[in-house]
Design a protein around this motif. Sequence first.
Motif, mmCIF file in Angstrom:
data_model
loop_
_atom_site.group_PDB
_atom_site.id
_atom_site.type_symbol
_atom_site.label_atom_id
_atom_site.label_comp_id
_atom_site.label_asym_id
_atom_site.label_seq_id
_atom_site.Cartn_x
_atom_site.Cartn_y
_atom_site.Cartn_z
ATOM 1 N N ASN A 1 0.721 -0.932 -0.575
ATOM 2 C CA ASN A 1 0.040 0.252 -0.174
ATOM 3 C C ASN A 1 0.455 1.357 -0.207
ATOM 4 N N GLN A 2 2.102 1.345 -0.291
ATOM 5 C CA GLN A 2 2.440 2.526 -0.463
ATOM 6 C C GLN A 2 2.465 3.207 -0.540
ATOM 7 N N ARG A 3 2.040 3.044 -2.148
ATOM 8 C CA ARG A 3 1.811 4.550 -3.355
ATOM 9 C C ARG A 3 0.293 5.391 -2.903
ATOM 10 N N ASN A 4 -0.036 4.542 -2.220
ATOM 11 C CA ASN A 4 -1.840 5.373 -1.179
ATOM 12 C C ASN A 4 -0.983 6.792 -0.031
ATOM 13 N N PHE A 5 0.502 5.974 -0.366
ATOM 14 C CA PHE A 5 0.567 7.128 1.158
ATOM 15 C C PHE A 5 1.856 8.168 0.625
ATOM 16 N N SER B 1 3.433 6.975 -10.490
ATOM 17 C CA SER B 1 4.713 5.925 -10.525
ATOM 18 C C SER B 1 5.662 6.994 -10.646
ATOM 19 N N GLU B 2 6.937 6.866 -9.986
ATOM 20 C CA GLU B 2 7.849 7.338 -10.242
ATOM 21 C C GLU B 2 8.347 7.227 -11.546
ATOM 22 N N ALA B 3 8.502 6.572 -12.185
ATOM 23 C CA ALA B 3 9.200 5.874 -13.638
ATOM 24 C C ALA B 3 7.673 6.820 -14.395
ATOM 25 N N ALA B 4 6.421 6.764 -14.425
ATOM 26 C CA ALA B 4 5.589 7.366 -15.014
ATOM 27 C C ALA B 4 5.503 9.057 -15.052
ATOM 28 N N PHE B 5 5.452 9.313 -13.765
ATOM 29 C CA PHE B 5 5.707 10.765 -13.800
ATOM 30 C C PHE B 5 6.779 11.461 -14.599
ATOM 31 N N ILE B 6 7.631 10.772 -14.140
ATOM 32 C CA ILE B 6 9.053 11.242 -14.646
ATOM 33 C C ILE B 6 8.790 11.308 -16.889
ATOM 34 N N GLN B 7 9.209 9.613 -16.797
ATOM 35 C CA GLN B 7 8.241 10.014 -18.287
ATOM 36 C C GLN B 7 7.136 11.384 -18.947
#
Length: 294
Positions: A48-52, A141-147
């Motif tokens: 659940n980390q991405r919910n935080f 996600s980090e990767a999606a945000f950066i792309q």
Amino acid sequence: MTAEDSNNSTPPAQDGTGTVRRVGRTVRKVLVAGAIAYGIVAGYMYLNQRNFVFVPTGELETPGAKGLETVTVETVSMQDGTNVTIWTSEGRENTPIVLYFHGNSSNLSTRHKRFAQVLDSGFGLYAPSYRGYPGSEGTPSEAAFIQDALEHFDRASATGRPVILHGESLGTGVATAVAEQRPDAGLLVLEAPYTALVDIASEQYPWLPVSVLMKDPMPTRERIRNVQSPILIVHGTEDRVIPVAHGERLYELAPEPKTLKIVEGVSHSGLWGNGLWEAVQDAYCTSKAEMRAC
């Protein structure tokens, strides 16, 4: 009473070895129960980390409802086909465009007062709603945000005008990642930045192996070393979300030209109302004095 009766009435000697064994079994049970409980908690945090980290809330209102009459709403298809919403406004001719990456909570429309000040100064605006946030498809996600952010930069830069990368809190990691790969950015602004998301998580959960579990570490401390654009870092001394030490550390790691503005007595969300936008304009105009915005 016979001798035999007398012997039978004597209490048996205490078995020390048996007591030790019983204690050992109890300790093992406690340790096993503790390990199971720890594993359950660690597993829950991992899943659940991405919910935080990513907390999209509310409804994305229209710019007009927020008094931003010159702002246009667009839907842009990212490289993988995900549709995201952006707010754009041209601003005055020969002024830079502010590519704004917002924080982890709420949504794009809650930043309307900031955008109004940017536009009142004549600057252009390009503000994307992250994927997975109100108005946009996809999963954060980090990767999606950066792309996505790199694509947004290229779209804003295609206008031929300078681009100011402005990161707010969570967005500071995104903005820095873009600046590392796009050296032609006019200015990198980091508002209440972190050295890395994994560092923040480690501080909050020191009992977890965060470096192993973290899906989106966002190591700004590594990326900022490679930034070639001028850098402005602004942080408040009373920030209880991301301690000011993070901003100070990033300043140490950043190459020149760079500026650090520490605002005394200001919290995580109070920087904009305490001279941040004025500091952005000053920092940009110092490096681009020929611009009419200055």
